[in-house]
Design an enzyme around this catalytic site. Sequence first.
Site, PDB file in Angstrom:
ATOM      1  N   GLY A 101     111.795  -0.169   8.709  1.00 32.65           N
ATOM      2  CA  GLY A 101     112.987  -0.930   9.286  1.00 32.65           C
ATOM      3  C   GLY A 101     112.775  -2.281   9.500  1.00 32.65           C
ATOM      4  N   ARG A 134     117.364  -6.975  15.266  1.00 28.99           N
ATOM      5  CA  ARG A 134     117.507  -7.404  16.689  1.00 28.99           C
ATOM      6  C   ARG A 134     116.583  -8.345  17.112  1.00 28.99           C
ATOM      7  NH1 ARG A 134     118.612  -1.601  18.506  1.00 28.99           N
ATOM      8  NH2 ARG A 134     117.734  -1.070  16.819  1.00 28.99           N
ATOM      9  N   GLY A 174     117.904   4.800   6.937  1.00 25.74           N
ATOM     10  CA  GLY A 174     117.877   5.526   8.134  1.00 25.74           C
ATOM     11  C   GLY A 174     116.494   6.350   8.309  1.00 25.74           C
ATOM     12  N   ASN A 191     112.825  -3.229  20.058  1.00 28.10           N
ATOM     13  CA  ASN A 191     113.879  -3.513  19.202  1.00 28.10           C
ATOM     14  C   ASN A 191     114.484  -5.042  19.405  1.00 28.10           C
ATOM     15  OD1 ASN A 191     114.318  -0.785  18.321  1.00 28.10           O
ATOM     16  ND2 ASN A 191     115.134  -0.201  20.082  1.00 28.10           N
ATOM     17  N   ALA A 227      70.002 -45.774  26.810  1.00 33.74           N
ATOM     18  CA  ALA A 227      71.464 -45.598  26.724  1.00 33.74           C
ATOM     19  C   ALA A 227      72.004 -46.573  25.561  1.00 33.74           C
ATOM     20  CB  ALA A 227      72.245 -46.112  28.152  1.00 33.74           C
TER      21      ALA A 227
HETATM   22  C1  UD1 Z   1     115.778   5.755  17.212  1.00 30.04           C
HETATM   23  C2  UD1 Z   1     116.336   7.216  17.071  1.00 30.04           C
HETATM   24  C3  UD1 Z   1     116.892   7.269  18.806  1.00 30.04           C
HETATM   25  C4  UD1 Z   1     115.579   6.960  19.629  1.00 30.04           C
HETATM   26  C5  UD1 Z   1     114.882   5.465  19.495  1.00 30.04           C
HETATM   27  C6  UD1 Z   1     113.546   5.657  20.370  1.00 30.04           C
HETATM   28  C7  UD1 Z   1     117.291   7.732  15.075  1.00 30.04           C
HETATM   29  C8  UD1 Z   1     118.518   7.750  14.278  1.00 30.04           C
HETATM   30  N1  UD1 Z   1     117.305   7.083  16.200  1.00 30.04           N
HETATM   31  O1  UD1 Z   1     116.566   4.768  17.262  1.00 30.04           O
HETATM   32  O2  UD1 Z   1     117.620   8.568  18.755  1.00 30.04           O
HETATM   33  O3  UD1 Z   1     116.125   6.926  20.860  1.00 30.04           O
HETATM   34  O4  UD1 Z   1     114.480   5.508  17.797  1.00 30.04           O
HETATM   35  O5  UD1 Z   1     112.842   4.425  19.939  1.00 30.04           O
HETATM   36  O6  UD1 Z   1     116.166   7.824  14.508  1.00 30.04           O
HETATM   37  N2  UD1 Z   1     112.715   3.114  10.173  1.00 30.04           N
HETATM   38  C9  UD1 Z   1     112.381   3.396   8.766  1.00 30.04           C
HETATM   39  N3  UD1 Z   1     113.541   3.298   8.016  1.00 30.04           N
HETATM   40  C10 UD1 Z   1     114.719   3.259   8.140  1.00 30.04           C
HETATM   41  C11 UD1 Z   1     115.050   2.980   9.497  1.00 30.04           C
HETATM   42  C12 UD1 Z   1     114.196   3.075  10.416  1.00 30.04           C
HETATM   43  O7  UD1 Z   1     111.208   3.493   8.489  1.00 30.04           O
HETATM   44  O8  UD1 Z   1     115.575   3.473   7.095  1.00 30.04           O
HETATM   45  C13 UD1 Z   1     111.862   3.284  11.219  1.00 30.04           C
HETATM   46  C14 UD1 Z   1     111.973   1.758  11.635  1.00 30.04           C
HETATM   47  O9  UD1 Z   1     110.994   0.898  11.221  1.00 30.04           O
HETATM   48  C15 UD1 Z   1     111.248   2.070  13.477  1.00 30.04           C
HETATM   49  C16 UD1 Z   1     111.812   3.452  13.266  1.00 30.04           C
HETATM   50  O10 UD1 Z   1     112.124   3.742  12.214  1.00 30.04           O
HETATM   51  O11 UD1 Z   1     110.056   2.143  13.332  1.00 30.04           O
HETATM   52  C17 UD1 Z   1     112.966   3.598  14.271  1.00 30.04           C
HETATM   53  O12 UD1 Z   1     114.033   2.892  13.696  1.00 30.04           O
HETATM   54  P1  UD1 Z   1     115.249   2.072  14.737  1.00 30.04           P
HETATM   55  O13 UD1 Z   1     116.003   1.633  13.676  1.00 30.04           O
HETATM   56  O14 UD1 Z   1     114.333   1.194  15.430  1.00 30.04           O
HETATM   57  O15 UD1 Z   1     115.897   3.253  15.515  1.00 30.04           O
HETATM   58  P2  UD1 Z   1     116.408   3.125  16.931  1.00 30.04           P
HETATM   59  O16 UD1 Z   1     117.796   2.616  16.775  1.00 30.04           O
HETATM   60  O17 UD1 Z   1     115.420   2.593  18.068  1.00 30.04           O
HETATM   61 CA    CA Z   2     113.668   1.444  17.805  1.00 34.80          CA
END
Ligand code: UD1
Ligand code: CA
Length: 455
Positions: free
Chosen positions: A11, A15, A78, A225, A421
């Site tokens: 990801g 933010r 996702g 985040n 010195a």
């Molecule tokens: C996610 C969870 C949420 C949970 C929270 C806990 C989902 C849909 N939601 O939300 O239920 O409460 O974590 O911290 O899973 N990532 C990828 N590829 C992508 C998207 C994300 O590898 O396409 C990775 C990101 O780098 C990150 C992790 O997955 O390390 C979570 O992604 P993030 O977008 O931070 O999810 P949250 O909104 O925090």
């Molecule tokens: Ca997260």
Amino acid sequence: MKLEVVVLAAGQGTRMYSDTPKVLHDLGGKPLLRRVTDVAESLDAVAIHVVYGHGGERVREAIGANEFNWVLQAEQKGTAHAMMQALPCVDDQACVLVLYGDVPLIQAQTLRELADATDDKGLAILTAELADPSGYGRIIRDESGRVTKIVEHNDANQDELCVHEINTGFLAAPAGTLKSWCAQVHNANAQGEYYLTDVVAIAVKEGADIVTRNPAVTWEIMGVNSNADLAQLERTYQRQQAQALMAQGVTLRDPARFDLRGELEVGRDVVIDINVVFEGKVTLADGVHIGPNNVIRSSSIGGGTEILSNCVIEQSIVGGNCRIGPFARLRPGPRIADQVQVGNFVEVKQSDIGEGSKINHLSYVGDTTVGKNVNIGAGTIVCNYDGANKHRTIIGDNAFIGSDTQLVAPVTVGEGATIGAGSTITKDVPAGELTLSRAKEKTVLGWTRPTKNKP
Ligand code: UD1
Ligand code: CA
């Protein structure tokens, strides 16, 4: 079942408003993702797969490209989509444990319990009760308390937003089954993403058991985040470390003003004043006192030594019963024996300083071997660099270097020599003799100061 770990780290971290990929931001001196992979490595998994994407090669290089099976998620659609990139590499018969690259403080024991909670059909998820659940996915249960689904914050209705039990993101399931569930996830939701959390409802529909486990403490599951999250988690982490050190007997003048960005090994009766930053691996032997406002990096400090305030000490070995500072700078390479004093505005680089020697004021000592009981007067400069090469200086035991001396390297000062010195020393100085280079002092008798011209 054998264990395989998948770490989701593709990801962007929108933010954070940063050009650095979120998972490479630092917590306690280590990238978030490195913290997660370190825990993964402690689990005895047969394979660790890391899904990367945003930040590309930079992420692989920062973490160590060869250590893991890196899986590219070219477009971040996702968390379920991310899992779909990794699952073809995972043995269907294995138990797969999912970790998030932005949840850095998870503890190995919690993960072991989660992995152990799953059987060959079931799905185990790690959940937690949070006073402020905002931003997290919510765990929805039926009247009998069985988990029915996870709803993301952005998709939750008013009732669901009131739920305080949140999804930590960590889950474990048989890989083959998880693969079939992930394949059924669609992206008709607030963010248009394939949510891994949707596998819960799919698993429930297929009659699978959903078991939940909780972390030992809530800080383990806090995600990063935003920069505010990062700062808050850094403080939480530092508080843990401070408490662990105090439990070992260290006196911390204020645990809230203590930062350890590496490893600290301590003896008995160590006292650490406020605003001290430790980086890398630092060892403090028995009875060491560290004054306020010090930065100490990859160094060891011997027993009974006192580091006064405002020093920067890196890659140095300092002996016992020394007094360093205030305002001393030990650059990489000093090896300082016992009972040495290095005082204010003194810089020491790549030098050995023998037992009992003193460099108390305003000096530069670089690429030098200083013997025992040497006194280096105020303002002494070792001119170690000729503009092209560095040269060594050797000062024998019991030598006395007068104030404001320049030692033009390479040069050797014999044992017991005295330098007057203000000398500029360009040739070797014989042992036991007084050597000085100094313009003759003269007095112009009857000289008067100029007076201001009248307008
Ligand atoms: C996610 C969870 C949420 C949970 C929270 C806990 C989902 C849909 N939601 O939300 O239920 O409460 O974590 O911290 O899973 N990532 C990828 N590829 C992508 C998207 C994300 O590898 O396409 C990775 C990101 O780098 C990150 C992790 O997955 O390390 C979570 O992604 P993030 O977008 O931070 O999810 P949250 O909104 O925090
Ligand atoms: Ca997260």
